[in-house]
Scaffold this motif. Structure first.
Motif, PDB file in Angstrom:
ATOM      1  N   VAL A  24     -63.651 -18.782 -76.789  1.00 27.83           N
ATOM      2  CA  VAL A  24     -64.289 -18.337 -76.898  1.00 27.83           C
ATOM      3  C   VAL A  24     -64.951 -18.844 -78.763  1.00 27.83           C
ATOM      4  O   VAL A  24     -64.262 -18.858 -79.543  1.00 27.83           O
ATOM      5  CB  VAL A  24     -64.065 -16.983 -77.373  1.00 27.83           C
ATOM      6  N   ARG A  25     -66.160 -18.894 -78.934  1.00 25.32           N
ATOM      7  CA  ARG A  25     -66.086 -19.487 -80.248  1.00 25.32           C
ATOM      8  C   ARG A  25     -67.675 -18.722 -80.415  1.00 25.32           C
ATOM      9  O   ARG A  25     -68.662 -18.333 -79.814  1.00 25.32           O
ATOM     10  CB  ARG A  25     -66.947 -20.581 -80.349  1.00 25.32           C
ATOM     11  N   ARG A  26     -67.834 -18.382 -82.201  1.00 25.31           N
ATOM     12  CA  ARG A  26     -69.118 -17.349 -82.591  1.00 25.31           C
ATOM     13  C   ARG A  26     -69.428 -18.429 -83.322  1.00 25.31           C
ATOM     14  O   ARG A  26     -68.704 -18.706 -84.620  1.00 25.31           O
ATOM     15  CB  ARG A  26     -68.409 -15.872 -83.229  1.00 25.31           C
TER      16      ARG A  26
ATOM     17  N   THR B 104     -56.093  -9.466 -68.429  1.00 28.22           N
ATOM     18  CA  THR B 104     -56.543  -9.380 -69.423  1.00 28.22           C
ATOM     19  C   THR B 104     -57.986  -9.246 -69.750  1.00 28.22           C
ATOM     20  O   THR B 104     -59.234  -9.905 -69.309  1.00 28.22           O
ATOM     21  CB  THR B 104     -56.732 -11.089 -69.949  1.00 28.22           C
ATOM     22  N   VAL B 105     -58.008  -8.707 -70.261  1.00 34.72           N
ATOM     23  CA  VAL B 105     -59.183  -7.536 -71.249  1.00 34.72           C
ATOM     24  C   VAL B 105     -59.828  -7.823 -72.524  1.00 34.72           C
ATOM     25  O   VAL B 105     -58.882  -7.856 -73.484  1.00 34.72           O
ATOM     26  CB  VAL B 105     -59.595  -6.339 -70.951  1.00 34.72           C
ATOM     27  N   LEU B 106     -61.004  -8.848 -73.013  1.00 33.70           N
ATOM     28  CA  LEU B 106     -61.199  -9.475 -73.993  1.00 33.70           C
ATOM     29  C   LEU B 106     -62.226  -8.571 -74.851  1.00 33.70           C
ATOM     30  O   LEU B 106     -63.460  -8.963 -73.460  1.00 33.70           O
ATOM     31  CB  LEU B 106     -61.432 -11.277 -73.829  1.00 33.70           C
TER      32      LEU B 106
ATOM     33  N   ASP C  13     -67.256  -3.277 -82.330  1.00 34.12           N
ATOM     34  CA  ASP C  13     -67.146  -1.846 -82.633  1.00 34.12           C
ATOM     35  C   ASP C  13     -65.992  -2.253 -82.018  1.00 34.12           C
ATOM     36  O   ASP C  13     -65.083  -0.761 -81.374  1.00 34.12           O
ATOM     37  CB  ASP C  13     -67.651  -0.999 -82.008  1.00 34.12           C
ATOM     38  N   ALA C  14     -64.787  -2.971 -81.809  1.00 34.73           N
ATOM     39  CA  ALA C  14     -63.503  -3.233 -80.607  1.00 34.73           C
ATOM     40  C   ALA C  14     -62.784  -2.286 -81.450  1.00 34.73           C
ATOM     41  O   ALA C  14     -61.797  -2.284 -80.853  1.00 34.73           O
ATOM     42  CB  ALA C  14     -63.245  -4.868 -81.145  1.00 34.73           C
TER      43      ALA C  14
ATOM     44  N   ASP D 238     -62.547  -7.932 -85.235  1.00 38.60           N
ATOM     45  CA  ASP D 238     -63.831  -7.659 -84.270  1.00 38.60           C
ATOM     46  C   ASP D 238     -63.852  -8.328 -83.141  1.00 38.60           C
ATOM     47  O   ASP D 238     -64.772  -8.624 -82.203  1.00 38.60           O
ATOM     48  CB  ASP D 238     -64.777  -8.498 -84.370  1.00 38.60           C
ATOM     49  N   LYS D 239     -62.286  -8.575 -82.596  1.00 40.00           N
ATOM     50  CA  LYS D 239     -61.963  -8.607 -80.835  1.00 40.00           C
ATOM     51  C   LYS D 239     -60.458  -7.591 -80.580  1.00 40.00           C
ATOM     52  O   LYS D 239     -59.405  -7.687 -81.370  1.00 40.00           O
ATOM     53  CB  LYS D 239     -61.292  -9.992 -81.456  1.00 40.00           C
ATOM     54  N   LEU D 240     -60.858  -7.453 -79.551  1.00 48.65           N
ATOM     55  CA  LEU D 240     -59.631  -6.939 -79.022  1.00 48.65           C
ATOM     56  C   LEU D 240     -59.485  -6.955 -77.572  1.00 48.65           C
ATOM     57  O   LEU D 240     -59.962  -7.254 -76.720  1.00 48.65           O
ATOM     58  CB  LEU D 240     -60.156  -5.142 -78.354  1.00 48.65           C
ATOM     59  N   ILE D 241     -58.015  -7.058 -77.640  1.00 45.92           N
ATOM     60  CA  ILE D 241     -56.915  -7.641 -76.669  1.00 45.92           C
ATOM     61  C   ILE D 241     -56.585  -6.889 -75.883  1.00 45.92           C
ATOM     62  O   ILE D 241     -55.923  -6.205 -76.209  1.00 45.92           O
ATOM     63  CB  ILE D 241     -55.966  -9.076 -76.889  1.00 45.92           C
TER      64      ILE D 241
END
Length: 277
Positions: free
Chosen positions: A173-175, A209-211, A216-217, A240-243
């Motif tokens: 995943v790229r931002r 897996t939930v990403l 608002d992570a 800013d990333k939730l796993i």
């Protein structure tokens, strides 16, 4: 005149499933509208009616599953300020492979101010199956992306077990061109023995897996931990990333855990109707 037999495949070689599906969404009249739709082979895309200005896309593999040598590609693009939810018609079944490896590739692009919820139903691995799965995501600076990928190692209710096989799952995943999430999952050979270890699945048959990638992570971490309770799951957050990682004894139990998690991360919106228990 003698009849001539023409074959696309050499004699003795089985025909393989091929599919390519591409969807591009655009913003129009305050709603998300279809811009491009392309379907080839066993890959089909359907767009159920929605009434909230967002778009829902249902991916269908008309081959009914994948086995060695099959190859399906999905390409999804959400234009600026669009809202797109993508799911599948059913669980993807990966059957015993007599030779070679099935490939399932998904590429997702999310433009400025857009949101994509990637919510395919579970992937079911059968004994002696072989799958290479790839997820490539490119996000604009302020795009939001929610992804859920779940795997079931044989259906407990059907008495199925997965003793051996191959499963390789690769996420990138790229931002704004920079990698913000990368992971690899690889199960190979004696899968039953590997997943029976305490450091892996402790004999559980299902995992997910939930990403969530979005500003608002961090605010979702504690609510999700309270929601999960003492279940076999964990939640973490960074920049800013939730796993969330979820493990369950079977597919039904896994889905019961995932539905409230997904609904929470969708700000109370329900999961797609095809996700019904």
């Amino acid at each position: 005149m003698d009849a001539v037999l023409v074959r696309d495949e050499p004699l003795g070689r089985q025909q393989r499933a091929r599919g390519v599906g591409r969807l591009v969404a655009k913003r129009s009249a305050q709603s998300t509208r279809l811009d491009v739709l392309y379907q080839e082979g066993c890959a089909k895309i359907r767009l159920p009616a929605t009434f909230d200005g967002a778009m829902e896309a249902v991916l269908i593999n008309t081959a009914g599953g994948l086995t060695g040598g099959d190859h399906v590609e999905w390409s999804l693009a959400a234009g600026a300020e669009t809202r797109l939810t993508v799911t599948t018609q059913a669980c993807e079944r990966i059957y015993k492979a007599s030779a070679s490896t099935a490939r399932l590739e998904t590429r997702i692009t999310v433009a400025d101010g857009a949101r994509v919820d990637w919510l395919p139903q579970e992937t079911i691995l059968f004994d002696r199956s072989s799958l290479n799965r790839r997820l490539e995501v490119d996000l604009a600076a302020d795009a939001i992306f929610l992804a859920v990928e779940a795997v079931i190692l044989g259906r407990k209710a059907m008495g199925e077990t997965v003793e051996t096989g191959f499963f390789h799952d690769r996420w990138r995943v790229r931002r704004a061109g920079k990698v913000i999430h990368a992971e690899e999952t690889r199960l190979e050979g004696e899968i039953a023995g590997l997943t029976g270890e305490l450091a892996t699945l402790r004999g559980a048959r299902a995992f997910a897996t939930v990403l969530l990638c979005g500003p608002d992570a961090e605010g979702h971490v504690e609510p999700l931990r309270r929601l999960i309770g003492a279940g076999t799951a964990g939640v973490s957050q960074w920049q800013d990333k939730l796993i969330a990682r979820v493990v369950a004894d079977d597919g039904f139990s896994l889905r019961k855990m995932l539905i409230p998690i997904i609904s929470h991360l969708r700000k109370g919106a329900s999961v797609p109707k095809l996700w019904s228990l």
